[in-house]
Design an enzyme around this catalytic site. Structure first.
Site, PDB file in Angstrom:
ATOM      1  CE  LYS A   9      -3.622   2.348   2.626  1.00 37.06           C
ATOM      2  NZ  LYS A   9      -4.499   2.276   3.815  1.00 37.06           N
ATOM      3  CB  SER A  25       0.542   1.442 -17.088  1.00 37.96           C
ATOM      4  OG  SER A  25       1.312   2.457 -17.690  1.00 37.96           O
ATOM      5  CE1 TYR A  58       1.452  -1.765 -17.958  1.00 39.05           C
ATOM      6  CE2 TYR A  58      -0.906  -1.925 -18.372  1.00 39.05           C
ATOM      7  CZ  TYR A  58       0.363  -1.608 -18.798  1.00 39.05           C
ATOM      8  OH  TYR A  58       0.554  -1.126 -20.063  1.00 39.05           O
TER       9      TYR A  58
END
Length: 116
Positions: A9, A25, A58
């Site tokens: 995180k 992305s 991603y």
């Protein structure tokens, strides 16, 4: 049976750029990636604190130490430079392993996107 648990995180970083004309992305400062235990091309969830948007994309590497947080492609429509976001990744593991697993959580300075 596997369960999915929080792996990494990045809590509250500032979007520095939004680039619609890219194939997709999120570009992240490589230093942030290392600190958060993220690898290039890993799937992440992005939560926008400013407008409530939540989406997947991603990761691709940005210059080390640059502080870059750039949403690319379609995701660029879900943020504005200056928005505060949270970036999450998950891992699948057996419940026994998950019981002792501790995610990597980092708290960058939102003014610079650097690790204090």
């Amino acid at each position: 049976m596997y369960i999915e648990v929080l792996k990494s995180k990045i809590h509250r970083v500032t979007v520095t750029e939004a680039n619609l004309d890219y194939i997709g992305s999120i570009t992240l400062d490589e230093k942030l990636m290392e600190a958060a235990n993220l690898i290039e091309h890993e799937r992440v969830h992005v939560l926008n604190n400013n407008n409530g948007e939540r989406f997947e994309t991603y990761v691709i590497k940005g210059p080390h130490g640059s502080g870059v947080v750039c949403l690319n492609g379609a995701a660029a429509r879900r943020v504005l430079p200056g928005d505060i976001i949270i970036i999450l990744s998950y891992a699948q593991m057996e419940p026994e392993e998950a019981a002792n697993f501790r995610p990597t959580v980092i708290f960058p300075d939102t003014a610079t996107n650097q690790i204090p």
